[in-house]
Structures are given as C-alpha cells and as structure tokens.
Design a protein around this motif. Structure first.
Motif, PDB file in Angstrom:
ATOM      1  N   GLN A 124      -2.976   3.202  -2.530  1.00 49.45           N
ATOM      2  CA  GLN A 124      -1.519   2.558  -2.378  1.00 49.45           C
ATOM      3  C   GLN A 124      -0.409   3.483  -2.308  1.00 49.45           C
ATOM      4  O   GLN A 124       0.789   2.899  -1.961  1.00 49.45           O
ATOM      5  CB  GLN A 124      -1.348   1.423  -3.453  1.00 49.45           C
ATOM      6  CG  GLN A 124      -1.492   2.263  -4.903  1.00 49.45           C
ATOM      7  CD  GLN A 124      -2.508   2.111  -5.598  1.00 49.45           C
ATOM      8  OE1 GLN A 124      -3.705   2.339  -5.064  1.00 49.45           O
ATOM      9  NE2 GLN A 124      -2.733   2.154  -6.739  1.00 49.45           N
ATOM     10  N   TYR A 125      -0.387   4.429  -2.773  1.00 48.65           N
ATOM     11  CA  TYR A 125       0.834   5.524  -2.467  1.00 48.65           C
ATOM     12  C   TYR A 125       0.561   6.526  -1.120  1.00 48.65           C
ATOM     13  O   TYR A 125       1.441   7.334  -1.270  1.00 48.65           O
ATOM     14  CB  TYR A 125       0.556   6.537  -3.678  1.00 48.65           C
ATOM     15  CG  TYR A 125       0.697   5.663  -5.053  1.00 48.65           C
ATOM     16  CD1 TYR A 125       2.048   4.792  -5.508  1.00 48.65           C
ATOM     17  CD2 TYR A 125      -0.269   5.735  -6.078  1.00 48.65           C
ATOM     18  CE1 TYR A 125       1.872   4.121  -6.395  1.00 48.65           C
ATOM     19  CE2 TYR A 125      -0.305   4.868  -7.276  1.00 48.65           C
ATOM     20  CZ  TYR A 125       0.720   4.102  -7.448  1.00 48.65           C
ATOM     21  OH  TYR A 125       0.882   3.327  -8.507  1.00 48.65           O
ATOM     22  N   THR A 159      -2.800   1.709   3.450  1.00 46.89           N
ATOM     23  CA  THR A 159      -3.288   0.210   3.227  1.00 46.89           C
ATOM     24  C   THR A 159      -3.419  -0.880   4.106  1.00 46.89           C
ATOM     25  O   THR A 159      -3.869  -1.782   4.395  1.00 46.89           O
ATOM     26  CB  THR A 159      -2.693  -0.401   1.792  1.00 46.89           C
ATOM     27  OG1 THR A 159      -1.173  -0.310   1.997  1.00 46.89           O
ATOM     28  CG2 THR A 159      -3.020   0.461   0.730  1.00 46.89           C
ATOM     29  N   ASP A 189      -9.770   1.494  -6.870  1.00 47.57           N
ATOM     30  CA  ASP A 189      -8.503   0.838  -6.507  1.00 47.57           C
ATOM     31  C   ASP A 189      -8.741   0.057  -5.288  1.00 47.57           C
ATOM     32  O   ASP A 189      -7.897  -0.916  -4.921  1.00 47.57           O
ATOM     33  CB  ASP A 189      -7.526   1.678  -6.408  1.00 47.57           C
ATOM     34  CG  ASP A 189      -7.599   2.765  -5.567  1.00 47.57           C
ATOM     35  OD1 ASP A 189      -8.545   3.396  -5.427  1.00 47.57           O
ATOM     36  OD2 ASP A 189      -6.879   3.147  -4.593  1.00 47.57           O
TER      37      ASP A 189
END
Length: 310
Positions: free
Chosen positions: A74-75, A98, A156
C-alpha cells in the motif's frame, strides 16, 4: 573508473535486509542508507551492512541515485513516486502498486525523467526460467503450482498478489499474448484475504493456463508444466531443474513414438543479487530493465482480474 551509484534500501524487513546486503556487496554501488519506520530494525540492519540508518525515507530524496523499495504494497506508490520525482532510479518490489492508475503514473514519471524503473519479479532471474526460453515454441497449455507454508509477512494482500503473481508474470512473458478471459476461485483460511486460489487464464492466441497458489500448505512447491505441439516441459523452480520431453525418431513400441528426454540442472545461484546487478547494469548502460514497469503493470492487471472473480 566509473563512479559508484549512491544507493539506499527503503524498508528493511525480512526481504529488505537481503536487498541491503546485496547492494553493500556489489562494487557498482555505495550503500548510503537503509530506512525503516522501526528505528531499532533500521539500526540493526545498518550496523550489519555498514551504513547510516533512517526512519523517514524523505530524508534521502535527492541524495541517492538508486533505491530498492521494499515496503508494504500500500506504500509502494507514494515511496516510489517520491524517489522518481527526485531523480532516482527505482527497483520496486512486486506487486508494482495496488491500482493500475498508480502503476501507470509511476511508468509515466520514469519515462519523462529517463529513469530506470524495474519491478521485482524475482523468478525472472531464476536460472531455470532464463534457460526455459530456448525450448519454447508455441505453448498451448500451462499448469503451475506455487504452494508454501503460512507466514505472516505478505498477508497485507491476497495470495494472488502475494504468490500467484510470480507465475502470472512468467506465464505472460512466455505466452506473449493478451489475456482474453479469466475464471477463478479462492478462499480465506488464516487471514481476511484469500489464502488459496486457482485461476484459469485464457489468452487471445488460444493458450490456456491453469494456475494454483496457496500460502497455507505443509510444504513448499514451485512447479510449472508447459505443453506445446513438439514438447512437454517441466520446470522445478525450487530444485532448479528443467526437463524437456520431445517426440523422437522411431517407436518405443508399435504405435507409440520414441521420446527424447533432455534434462538440465542448475546451480542454486543468487537470484536477488542477479536482479539488483541487472538493475545497476540497466542504469549504467541505458538498456531496458529485465522486468519493466510495463511488465509489472501487466502482471498486476491480470492479478486484479483474477482477484475480482474470486
């Protein structure tokens, strides 16, 4: 003598620490920093590789020539974008981002600034994958299985983006045709995301791939079988073994053709070191990276199609 590239690794968890070790060992680069939001972890890895530790990646923007970005998915976009906009070449772990919009934006920035943007599909540097290409003609059916015991890291995202995407990238690379249709099933078991999944990918050229990935198995297995008009090929990514079965001359018995068997075994090698060395070479030579941003985006697009159908 060529000036060493100033390099940094952003995110030094389980995989990031190995990136740091490889950069520190390669003569083409000078590792000038490692970054992790966990200060203790950053300092621990920094001490091992002999460089400064940071907790904020923005402190290194504009001060490095190249980075490995090994942070949670996500980063990926915000970290990679920061370094590309500051003029640094970027090696970004898979999956690329993403969303496809984020991937396209990173590709655009890299192209505008003429920077190397490589995506970390590590299996492309597996010697058995490199050797596979010379045996391929026109694959018609591919079956792949990638299973592993449960590990908290990587959860994740679902198993498609965590594990299956490796095989998606390899398959799309060797088939070299657009995806026509996908069907998939999967189930969450130990996490909130799917931990096991199976996908059937149909390509416009007629090839079909049946792909299975699981991160809740009792053993590790990474195999692929490829069927084409002149041969049946098996690939064992773990043991680095390639076997090719072709129709030979004569018959082994009436009505049954003789089979020629060709087997190759490869040294285990160091795929991550090869990946980072290729990244540095692309920077030095101006040649395209082995796994481009477009490759990473293509794999992500298919992985998202599969995820949507789960």
């Amino acid at each position: 003598m060529m000036k060493k590239l100033r390099a940094a690794v952003i995110g030094v968890g389980y995989l990031g620490q190995f990136h740091a070790e490889k950069f520190a060992a390669l003569p083409e680069a000078e590792l000038v920093g490692v970054v992790d939001t966990d200060r203790k972890r950053a300092e621990e890895v920094a001490a091992k590789v002999g460089c400064p530790a940071f907790t904020d990646y923005r402190e290194l923007a504009g001060k490095v020539d190249a980075v490995s970005v090994v942070v949670p998915t996500q980063y990926h976009f915000e970290v990679a974008k920061t370094f590309l906009e500051s003029g640094a070449h970027v090696l970004l772990e898979k999956p690329i981002t993403t969303t496809l919009e984020e991937a396209a934006e990173l590709i655009r920035i890299a192209a505008e600034r003429r920077l190397v943007f490589q995506v970390g599909h590590l299996e492309r540097f597996n010697p058995v994958v490199v050797a596979l290409s010379k045996h391929l003609t026109n694959p018609g059916f591919i079956e792949s299985v990638r299973i592993a015991p449960f590990k908290p890291r990587g959860t994740d995202v679902n198993v498609v983006l965590d594990l299956m995407i490796h095989d998606i990238d390899i398959i799309q690379h060797i088939v070299n045709s657009r995806v026509k249709q996908v069907n998939s099933v999967g189930a969450p078991v130990f996490t909130d995301e799917e931990d096991i999944a199976n996908a059937r990918i149909q390509f416009e050229n007629g090839c079909v791939a049946n792909v299975t990935a699981s991160r809740i198995s009792l053993k590790s297995e990474r195999r692929m079988r490829i069927f084409q008009p002149d041969a049946y090929i098996t690939v064992d990514f773990q043991s680095k073994k390639l076997s090719v079965f072709r129709k030979g001359e004569g018959e082994m018995m009436p009505g049954i053709p003789a089979i020629q068997i060709h087997e190759e075994n490869f040294e285990q090698g160091d795929a991550l070191k090869s990946e980072i060395a290729a990244f540095l070479d692309a920077i030095a030579t101006g040649n395209p990276p082995v796994v481009s941003g477009e490759d990473g985006m293509r794999a992500l697009e298919t992985a998202l199609m599969i995820s949507k159908k789960l």
